[in-house]
Write a protein that holds these residues in place. Structure first.
Motif, PDB file in Angstrom:
ATOM      1  N   GLY A  43       0.775  -1.049   0.088  1.00 43.68           N
ATOM      2  CA  GLY A  43       0.043  -0.164   0.142  1.00 43.68           C
ATOM      3  C   GLY A  43       0.691   1.256   0.106  1.00 43.68           C
ATOM      4  N   ALA A  44       2.004   1.105  -0.656  1.00 45.23           N
ATOM      5  CA  ALA A  44       2.760   2.360  -0.453  1.00 45.23           C
ATOM      6  C   ALA A  44       2.403   3.239  -1.347  1.00 45.23           C
ATOM      7  N   GLU A  45       2.743   4.751  -1.391  1.00 52.64           N
ATOM      8  CA  GLU A  45       2.407   5.539  -2.266  1.00 52.64           C
ATOM      9  C   GLU A  45       3.372   5.703  -3.598  1.00 52.64           C
ATOM     10  N   HIS A  46       3.057   5.942  -4.798  1.00 54.08           N
ATOM     11  CA  HIS A  46       3.663   5.960  -5.883  1.00 54.08           C
ATOM     12  C   HIS A  46       5.225   6.271  -5.722  1.00 54.08           C
ATOM     13  N   ARG A  47       5.234   7.791  -5.288  1.00 52.72           N
ATOM     14  CA  ARG A  47       6.567   8.385  -4.991  1.00 52.72           C
ATOM     15  C   ARG A  47       7.527   7.347  -4.088  1.00 52.72           C
ATOM     16  N   THR A  48       7.112   6.926  -3.234  1.00 53.98           N
ATOM     17  CA  THR A  48       7.726   5.893  -2.414  1.00 53.98           C
ATOM     18  C   THR A  48       8.317   4.962  -3.143  1.00 53.98           C
ATOM     19  N   ILE A  49       7.190   4.173  -3.799  1.00 57.04           N
ATOM     20  CA  ILE A  49       7.789   2.852  -4.785  1.00 57.04           C
ATOM     21  C   ILE A  49       8.879   3.222  -5.613  1.00 57.04           C
ATOM     22  N   LEU A  50       8.827   4.646  -6.220  1.00 55.62           N
ATOM     23  CA  LEU A  50       9.828   4.834  -7.199  1.00 55.62           C
ATOM     24  C   LEU A  50      11.271   5.161  -6.593  1.00 55.62           C
ATOM     25  N   LEU A  51      11.234   5.832  -5.317  1.00 56.00           N
ATOM     26  CA  LEU A  51      12.509   6.125  -4.741  1.00 56.00           C
ATOM     27  C   LEU A  51      12.871   4.897  -4.172  1.00 56.00           C
ATOM     28  N   THR A  52      12.054   3.826  -3.691  1.00 57.58           N
ATOM     29  CA  THR A  52      12.739   2.658  -3.189  1.00 57.58           C
ATOM     30  C   THR A  52      13.297   1.820  -4.327  1.00 57.58           C
ATOM     31  N   SER A  53      12.702   1.692  -5.354  1.00 56.39           N
ATOM     32  CA  SER A  53      13.134   0.981  -6.624  1.00 56.39           C
ATOM     33  C   SER A  53      14.594   1.565  -7.068  1.00 56.39           C
ATOM     34  N   VAL A  54      14.584   2.902  -7.183  1.00 56.96           N
ATOM     35  CA  VAL A  54      15.993   3.648  -7.545  1.00 56.96           C
ATOM     36  C   VAL A  54      16.992   3.289  -6.432  1.00 56.96           C
ATOM     37  N   SER A  55      16.547   3.308  -5.276  1.00 59.18           N
ATOM     38  CA  SER A  55      17.439   2.892  -4.087  1.00 59.18           C
ATOM     39  C   SER A  55      17.970   1.627  -4.342  1.00 59.18           C
ATOM     40  N   GLY A  56      17.129   0.552  -4.694  1.00 55.01           N
ATOM     41  CA  GLY A  56      17.388  -0.697  -4.949  1.00 55.01           C
ATOM     42  C   GLY A  56      18.492  -1.087  -6.029  1.00 55.01           C
ATOM     43  N   LEU A  57      18.182  -0.218  -7.060  1.00 56.91           N
ATOM     44  CA  LEU A  57      19.233  -0.323  -8.114  1.00 56.91           C
ATOM     45  C   LEU A  57      20.514   0.116  -7.889  1.00 56.91           C
ATOM     46  N   ILE A  58      20.794   1.098  -6.952  1.00 57.54           N
ATOM     47  CA  ILE A  58      21.968   1.486  -6.519  1.00 57.54           C
ATOM     48  C   ILE A  58      22.776   0.614  -5.878  1.00 57.54           C
ATOM     49  N   ALA A  59      21.865   0.141  -4.788  1.00 62.02           N
ATOM     50  CA  ALA A  59      22.388  -0.989  -3.767  1.00 62.02           C
ATOM     51  C   ALA A  59      22.683  -2.177  -4.262  1.00 62.02           C
ATOM     52  N   GLY A  60      21.807  -2.525  -5.237  1.00 66.19           N
ATOM     53  CA  GLY A  60      21.913  -3.853  -5.902  1.00 66.19           C
ATOM     54  C   GLY A  60      23.233  -3.776  -6.824  1.00 66.19           C
ATOM     55  N   ALA A 161      17.677  -3.516 -13.609  1.00 64.86           N
ATOM     56  CA  ALA A 161      16.786  -2.904 -12.779  1.00 64.86           C
ATOM     57  C   ALA A 161      16.156  -1.550 -13.333  1.00 64.86           C
ATOM     58  N   ALA A 162      16.798  -0.988 -14.206  1.00 60.06           N
ATOM     59  CA  ALA A 162      16.351   0.308 -14.787  1.00 60.06           C
ATOM     60  C   ALA A 162      14.998  -0.001 -15.728  1.00 60.06           C
ATOM     61  N   LEU A 163      14.763  -1.537 -15.986  1.00 61.07           N
ATOM     62  CA  LEU A 163      13.485  -1.700 -16.995  1.00 61.07           C
ATOM     63  C   LEU A 163      12.192  -1.599 -15.952  1.00 61.07           C
ATOM     64  N   PRO A 164      12.113  -2.302 -14.892  1.00 60.44           N
ATOM     65  CA  PRO A 164      10.952  -1.974 -14.206  1.00 60.44           C
ATOM     66  C   PRO A 164      10.952  -0.916 -13.529  1.00 60.44           C
ATOM     67  N   ILE A 165      11.980   0.036 -13.389  1.00 60.95           N
ATOM     68  CA  ILE A 165      11.750   1.242 -12.702  1.00 60.95           C
ATOM     69  C   ILE A 165      11.157   2.045 -13.520  1.00 60.95           C
ATOM     70  N   ALA A 166      11.420   2.282 -14.986  1.00 60.33           N
ATOM     71  CA  ALA A 166      10.917   2.614 -16.096  1.00 60.33           C
ATOM     72  C   ALA A 166       9.257   2.687 -16.235  1.00 60.33           C
ATOM     73  N   VAL A 167       8.896   1.299 -15.830  1.00 63.25           N
ATOM     74  CA  VAL A 167       7.611   0.932 -15.922  1.00 63.25           C
ATOM     75  C   VAL A 167       6.791   1.572 -14.701  1.00 63.25           C
ATOM     76  N   VAL A 168       7.612   1.621 -13.482  1.00 67.95           N
ATOM     77  CA  VAL A 168       7.031   2.367 -12.309  1.00 67.95           C
ATOM     78  C   VAL A 168       6.625   3.786 -12.827  1.00 67.95           C
ATOM     79  N   ALA A 169       7.569   4.496 -13.512  1.00 69.21           N
ATOM     80  CA  ALA A 169       7.751   5.803 -13.533  1.00 69.21           C
ATOM     81  C   ALA A 169       6.371   6.272 -14.742  1.00 69.21           C
ATOM     82  N   LEU A 170       6.293   5.341 -15.617  1.00 72.78           N
ATOM     83  CA  LEU A 170       5.355   5.424 -16.880  1.00 72.78           C
ATOM     84  C   LEU A 170       3.960   4.775 -16.622  1.00 72.78           C
ATOM     85  N   ALA A 171       3.820   3.863 -15.724  1.00 64.36           N
ATOM     86  CA  ALA A 171       2.561   3.154 -15.680  1.00 64.36           C
ATOM     87  C   ALA A 171       1.517   3.855 -14.652  1.00 64.36           C
ATOM     88  N   PRO A 172       0.284   3.837 -15.089  1.00 63.72           N
ATOM     89  CA  PRO A 172      -0.598   4.269 -14.078  1.00 63.72           C
ATOM     90  C   PRO A 172      -0.696   3.902 -12.725  1.00 63.72           C
TER      91      PRO A 172
END
Length: 232
Positions: A43-60, A161-172
């Protein structure tokens, strides 16, 4: 005039970077998509999901680079130790080492006289190289390259990792889980097919294998996010 031999192209020289690249890209897609699904299901907000995924990319990416470097460097250290031991044995007992080499060739099908002749010539030209190749199974193709593995893993993880992040940024946001799930499966299937083609393996098997295990990982993560209802 002798007929010219056709150039032979083998895929074994791709083993080192291909393994690291496939592992990195697969992990980048699966871990990031799984992270997105788990956080979104909680149930996280969209902005939280996007920031979390970007952080995951860097850490991963950093984790993949460090892990590959350390593990492959351990292999390189072992190879170096084996070569040092073999070098000392050749210096201490060259006759015994030649006989050992000849025994290897006899085991591979040469008659003893020819094996002795071949081993004698190899010992005279490149004793350590002959033992590294025929006794220890080492070659330039399969040699451990820590930096190459680290860069390949980090770069491919970032791309994956950038592929699902792009989907997060563009998807409704309302259809985020569905979009990430479907596109991640497409990405994984494509990765499996491409890696199988590059490596000379059956494309259908590679596609199915990568897509199946990736979907299983994402399903478990999404279920955990839905059950526990906490933002990771």
């Amino acid at each position: 005039m002798k007929p010219s031999r056709a150039a032979e192209h083998h895929r074994s020289d791709r083993i080192g970077w291909l393994r690291a690249a496939v592992l990195g890209a697969n992990d980048g897609i699966v871990s990031t998509a799984s992270l997105v699904l788990g956080v979104a299901a909680a149930g996280a907000e969209h902005r939280t999901i996007l920031l979390t995924s970007v952080s995951g990319l860097i850490a991963g990416a950093m984790s993949m680079a460090a892990g590959e470097f350390v593990s492959v460097h351990s292999q390189a250290d072992t190879e170096s130790a084996d070569l040092a031991q073999e070098r000392a044995e050749i210096r201490r007992d060259p006759v015994g080492e030649q006989q050992e080499l000849a025994g290897i060739y006899v085991g591979r099908g040469l008659d003893p006289a020819l094996a002795a002749q071949v081993s004698s010539q190899f010992m005279a030209r490149d004793a350590l190289g002959a033992h590294a190749r025929d006794e220890l199974g080492m070659s330039d193709t399969t040699a451990a390259r820590p930096l190459q593995a680290a860069w390949a893993s980090a770069a491919s993880f970032s791309v994956g990792a950038a592929l699902p992040i792009a989907v997060v940024a563009l998807a409704p946001p309302a259809q985020l889980i569905a979009w990430v799930s479907v596109t991640a499966l497409v990405f994984l299937a494509s990765l499996g097919g491409i890696s199988a083609q590059v490596g000379g393996a059956p494309i259908a098997a590679g596609t199915w294998r990568v897509a199946f295990w990736g979907s299983a990982a994402m399903a478990v993560t999404a279920a955990a996010g839905a059950v526990f209802g906490a933002v990771a």
